[in-house]
Enzyme design. Structure first.
Site, PDB file in Angstrom:
ATOM      1  N   LYS A  22      13.266 -22.153 -68.030  1.00 35.62           N
ATOM      2  CA  LYS A  22      13.487 -20.706 -67.904  1.00 35.62           C
ATOM      3  C   LYS A  22      12.216 -19.930 -68.211  1.00 35.62           C
ATOM      4  O   LYS A  22      11.845 -19.000 -67.487  1.00 35.62           O
ATOM      5  CB  LYS A  22      14.605 -20.264 -68.843  1.00 35.62           C
ATOM      6  CG  LYS A  22      14.782 -18.747 -68.938  1.00 35.62           C
ATOM      7  CD  LYS A  22      15.764 -18.364 -70.009  1.00 35.62           C
ATOM      8  CE  LYS A  22      15.152 -18.333 -71.389  1.00 35.62           C
ATOM      9  NZ  LYS A  22      14.462 -17.067 -71.700  1.00 35.62           N
ATOM     10  N   ASN A  23      11.534 -20.304 -69.282  1.00 37.28           N
ATOM     11  CA  ASN A  23      10.361 -19.547 -69.720  1.00 37.28           C
ATOM     12  C   ASN A  23       9.150 -19.755 -68.816  1.00 37.28           C
ATOM     13  O   ASN A  23       8.144 -19.050 -68.960  1.00 37.28           O
ATOM     14  CB  ASN A  23      10.014 -19.904 -71.157  1.00 37.28           C
ATOM     15  CG  ASN A  23      11.023 -19.352 -72.146  1.00 37.28           C
ATOM     16  OD1 ASN A  23      11.768 -18.430 -71.838  1.00 37.28           O
ATOM     17  ND2 ASN A  23      11.061 -19.927 -73.336  1.00 37.28           N
ATOM     18  N   ARG A  93      13.738  -9.627 -72.653  1.00 38.66           N
ATOM     19  CA  ARG A  93      12.380  -9.214 -72.967  1.00 38.66           C
ATOM     20  C   ARG A  93      11.399  -9.601 -71.871  1.00 38.66           C
ATOM     21  O   ARG A  93      10.395  -8.919 -71.647  1.00 38.66           O
ATOM     22  CB  ARG A  93      11.949  -9.834 -74.302  1.00 38.66           C
ATOM     23  CG  ARG A  93      10.567  -9.395 -74.738  1.00 38.66           C
ATOM     24  CD  ARG A  93      10.201  -9.959 -76.104  1.00 38.66           C
ATOM     25  NE  ARG A  93       8.924  -9.436 -76.568  1.00 38.66           N
ATOM     26  CZ  ARG A  93       7.751 -10.002 -76.348  1.00 38.66           C
ATOM     27  NH1 ARG A  93       7.698 -11.115 -75.661  1.00 38.66           N
ATOM     28  NH2 ARG A  93       6.635  -9.457 -76.798  1.00 38.66           N
ATOM     29  N   CYS A 117      16.703 -11.063 -77.260  1.00 35.06           N
ATOM     30  CA  CYS A 117      17.297 -11.570 -78.487  1.00 35.06           C
ATOM     31  C   CYS A 117      16.850 -10.754 -79.691  1.00 35.06           C
ATOM     32  O   CYS A 117      15.711 -10.316 -79.774  1.00 35.06           O
ATOM     33  CB  CYS A 117      16.918 -13.034 -78.697  1.00 35.06           C
ATOM     34  SG  CYS A 117      17.647 -14.153 -77.484  1.00 35.06           S
ATOM     35  N   ARG A 122       8.778  -8.235 -82.057  1.00 35.86           N
ATOM     36  CA  ARG A 122       8.109  -8.718 -80.846  1.00 35.86           C
ATOM     37  C   ARG A 122       7.499  -7.569 -80.037  1.00 35.86           C
ATOM     38  O   ARG A 122       7.813  -7.365 -78.867  1.00 35.86           O
ATOM     39  CB  ARG A 122       9.086  -9.516 -79.970  1.00 35.86           C
ATOM     40  CG  ARG A 122       9.653 -10.711 -80.689  1.00 35.86           C
ATOM     41  CD  ARG A 122      10.155 -11.760 -79.751  1.00 35.86           C
ATOM     42  NE  ARG A 122      11.322 -11.362 -79.006  1.00 35.86           N
ATOM     43  CZ  ARG A 122      11.973 -12.162 -78.167  1.00 35.86           C
ATOM     44  NH1 ARG A 122      11.565 -13.392 -77.985  1.00 35.86           N
ATOM     45  NH2 ARG A 122      13.029 -11.749 -77.510  1.00 35.86           N
ATOM     46  N   PRO A 123       6.637  -6.764 -80.637  1.00 31.97           N
ATOM     47  CA  PRO A 123       6.081  -5.615 -79.925  1.00 31.97           C
ATOM     48  C   PRO A 123       5.187  -6.053 -78.770  1.00 31.97           C
ATOM     49  O   PRO A 123       4.680  -7.172 -78.740  1.00 31.97           O
ATOM     50  CB  PRO A 123       5.264  -4.900 -81.002  1.00 31.97           C
ATOM     51  CG  PRO A 123       4.885  -5.986 -81.951  1.00 31.97           C
ATOM     52  CD  PRO A 123       6.055  -6.927 -81.977  1.00 31.97           C
ATOM     53  N   ILE A 124       5.011  -5.127 -77.822  1.00 35.64           N
ATOM     54  CA  ILE A 124       4.154  -5.430 -76.676  1.00 35.64           C
ATOM     55  C   ILE A 124       2.810  -4.704 -76.799  1.00 35.64           C
ATOM     56  O   ILE A 124       2.129  -4.485 -75.806  1.00 35.64           O
ATOM     57  CB  ILE A 124       4.857  -5.073 -75.348  1.00 35.64           C
ATOM     58  CG1 ILE A 124       5.152  -3.572 -75.271  1.00 35.64           C
ATOM     59  CG2 ILE A 124       6.117  -5.890 -75.171  1.00 35.64           C
ATOM     60  CD1 ILE A 124       5.591  -3.125 -73.885  1.00 35.64           C
ATOM     61  N   ASP A 125       2.429  -4.375 -78.025  1.00 33.27           N
ATOM     62  CA  ASP A 125       1.157  -3.681 -78.249  1.00 33.27           C
ATOM     63  C   ASP A 125      -0.016  -4.427 -77.619  1.00 33.27           C
ATOM     64  O   ASP A 125      -0.937  -3.816 -77.066  1.00 33.27           O
ATOM     65  CB  ASP A 125       0.892  -3.518 -79.751  1.00 33.27           C
ATOM     66  CG  ASP A 125       1.951  -2.683 -80.448  1.00 33.27           C
ATOM     67  OD1 ASP A 125       2.900  -2.261 -79.773  1.00 33.27           O
ATOM     68  OD2 ASP A 125       1.823  -2.473 -81.665  1.00 33.27           O
ATOM     69  N   ASP A 305      11.311 -22.043 -80.736  1.00 35.35           N
ATOM     70  CA  ASP A 305      12.563 -22.077 -79.986  1.00 35.35           C
ATOM     71  C   ASP A 305      13.408 -23.311 -80.297  1.00 35.35           C
ATOM     72  O   ASP A 305      14.540 -23.426 -79.819  1.00 35.35           O
ATOM     73  CB  ASP A 305      12.288 -22.021 -78.478  1.00 35.35           C
ATOM     74  CG  ASP A 305      12.038 -20.602 -77.994  1.00 35.35           C
ATOM     75  OD1 ASP A 305      12.164 -19.669 -78.808  1.00 35.35           O
ATOM     76  OD2 ASP A 305      11.715 -20.423 -76.803  1.00 35.35           O
ATOM     77  N   ILE A 327       6.591 -17.492 -86.589  1.00 33.57           N
ATOM     78  CA  ILE A 327       6.424 -16.738 -85.339  1.00 33.57           C
ATOM     79  C   ILE A 327       7.220 -15.432 -85.365  1.00 33.57           C
ATOM     80  O   ILE A 327       6.674 -14.343 -85.141  1.00 33.57           O
ATOM     81  CB  ILE A 327       6.844 -17.588 -84.126  1.00 33.57           C
ATOM     82  CG1 ILE A 327       6.169 -18.972 -84.162  1.00 33.57           C
ATOM     83  CG2 ILE A 327       6.519 -16.847 -82.831  1.00 33.57           C
ATOM     84  CD1 ILE A 327       4.667 -18.944 -84.079  1.00 33.57           C
ATOM     85  N   ARG A 397      22.095 -17.316 -70.945  1.00 36.23           N
ATOM     86  CA  ARG A 397      20.802 -16.759 -70.539  1.00 36.23           C
ATOM     87  C   ARG A 397      19.764 -17.860 -70.323  1.00 36.23           C
ATOM     88  O   ARG A 397      18.850 -17.690 -69.514  1.00 36.23           O
ATOM     89  CB  ARG A 397      20.285 -15.781 -71.598  1.00 36.23           C
ATOM     90  CG  ARG A 397      21.000 -14.440 -71.645  1.00 36.23           C
ATOM     91  CD  ARG A 397      20.335 -13.504 -72.639  1.00 36.23           C
ATOM     92  NE  ARG A 397      18.905 -13.503 -72.427  1.00 36.23           N
ATOM     93  CZ  ARG A 397      17.994 -13.582 -73.397  1.00 36.23           C
ATOM     94  NH1 ARG A 397      18.377 -13.678 -74.653  1.00 36.23           N
ATOM     95  NH2 ARG A 397      16.707 -13.569 -73.115  1.00 36.23           N
TER      96      ARG A 397
END
Length: 418
Positions: A22-23, A93, A117, A122-125, A305, A327, A397
């Site tokens: 999936k990833n 995400r 999730c 988990r910012p996207i900065d 994971d 993480i 998912r």
């Protein structure tokens, strides 16, 4: 909502085929935005997240056609809409992966801040700072990222921390940028490498694949390509733990053992017997298993994971073990449910201390995120009595037909549909 009912105590045995990752599939699907040409993707898993992303791509102008259960054709003659709405992005995400390709191809993007999730901020900065370095103007308004750039230009970008989706987003954007881009401290996960191989097949020039430094020489345009998605190492690891926790003997087919080196090493250290070939892994009964600590790390370390799955296994190991999560800050949300099933786990920040072996008993439990769902399934397989797992849409998912695959190995498991 659907739920799973599991009668524990069965020893798993047999063969199971692992689905595509999936990833890896999600960024490969997003790469369709970079080219007018046709992209043919094989070994795409039949999971909810793939359906969500193909719906989003369709809204943006991509023609998505399913050619088979695991095969897709995608082409984007033009970007007809540069907005990724909250309704779709909130559930996943990985939807943020359309940001880089949209800005690179069409010059603008309006993407809702992502969901997925509930395992941490988990910012996207780092995505946004990287796009700024490439020349994009970035604004955050009303829960959306708005990015604009007449033409992205190559730059040197150093990630403060390893970020998988950040690496993927900027890797795709850089492929259509003017000049050369260097990504330092880039993620080395197999899924990142898989995306890079697809982009190279589409005409991108990328150096350093598999290393912490990626050099991308921007192209005017990319073409279509054929690509087969790599096997899902997290699904594979989950089935390895399922065999181990039930004392079974299972052969995984269609896997890449090299992607699971850290996991296989850890399982062997706790006393499990393992064999592997070019595309298979066999795990045998090595009980009793011994307690052993684990620390989650970016690849090639032990994957976050699989932390929840490993923790469940440690409830059945002899002695005390510690699981350190480095993480994500909220990735122990499965622990209260495991305690209800009889586990002995003490939490202190990002450290979990597990005492084992402890007998688990069936209970009604609720899944909080994708990998937590998998850990509850594993606990139910080892527990005495019946377990019902609620909110299994999280599981859907990322795991393809998990109840059917486990039933094929001898588990007593059924889906109860709402």
């Amino acid at each position: 909502m659907d739920r799973l009912r599991i009668e524990g105590g069965q020893t798993l045995a047999g063969q199971v085929r692992v689905s595509g990752a999936k990833n890896a599939a999600l960024p490969c699907l997003a790469a369709a935005l970079l080219s007018e040409g046709e992209l043919i993707l094989d070994n795409v898993p039949d999971v909810w997240d793939v359906g969500t992303l193909t719906r989003l791509l369709g809204d943006l102008g991509t023609r998505c056609e399913r050619l088979g259960k695991h095969r897709w054709s995608l082409s984007t003659p033009e970007i007809t809409n540069s907005e990724a709405p909250y309704e779709l992005v909130k559930t996943m995400r990985a939807s943020v992966l359309v940001l880089g390709p949209l800005v690179a191809r069409s010059g603008s993007a309006r993407v809702s801040l992502p969901g997925g999730c509930a395992i941490g901020a988990r910012p996207i900065d780092r995505h946004l700072e990287g796009l700024r370095r490439l020349g994009a103007e970035i604004r955050l308004e009303h829960g959306y990222v708005e990015a604009r750039a007449e033409k992205l230009r190559g730059a040197e970008i150093s990630f403060e921390d390893v970020t998988v989706t950040g690496t993927e987003n900027l890797l795709m954007a850089a492929c259509l940028a003017e000049g050369t881009t260097v990504l330092r401290n880039a993620a080395r996960e197999p899924e990142v490498d898989d995306l890079a191989q697809l982009l190279i097949a589409m005409g991108a020039q990328i150096e350093g694949v598999g290393t912490r430094t990626l050099t991308i020489h921007g192209q005017e345009r990319l073409r279509g390509a054929n690509h087969t998605v790599i096997p899902d190492r997290i699904e594979a690891g989950t089935y390895l733990v399922a065999a181990a926790i039930t004392g079974g003997k299972v052969t995984l087919e269609g896997v890449a053992p090299s992607h699971l080196a850290a996991v296989m090493d850890k399982l062997q250290k706790i006393g499990l017997r393992m064999e592997s070939g070019p595309d298979w892994i066999r795990i045998g009964n090595g009980r009793p298993i011994r307690a052993h600590d684990v620390v989650t790390e970016p690849y090639p370390g032990f994957p976050t994971d699989l932390q929840a799955q490993y923790m469940v296994l440690m409830t059945q190991a002899g002695g005390q073990s510690r699981v350190s999560e480095t993480i994500f800050e909220h990735r122990f949300m499965h622990v209260p449910e495991l305690l209800r099933m009889g586990a002995s786990i003490d939490l202190s920040g990002r450290l979990a201390t597990i005492e084992g072996p402890t007998p688990l008993t069936g209970a009604e439990v609720t899944a909080s995120d994708l990998r937590a769902s998998a850990s509850l399934v594993l606990a139910a397989l080892a527990a005495r009595g019946e377990t019902t797992i609620h909110r299994v849409y999280h599981l859907d998912r990322g795991y393809e037909r998990i109840e059917e695959k486990l039933a094929g190995l001898g588990a007593r498991i059924e889906r109860i549909r709402s």
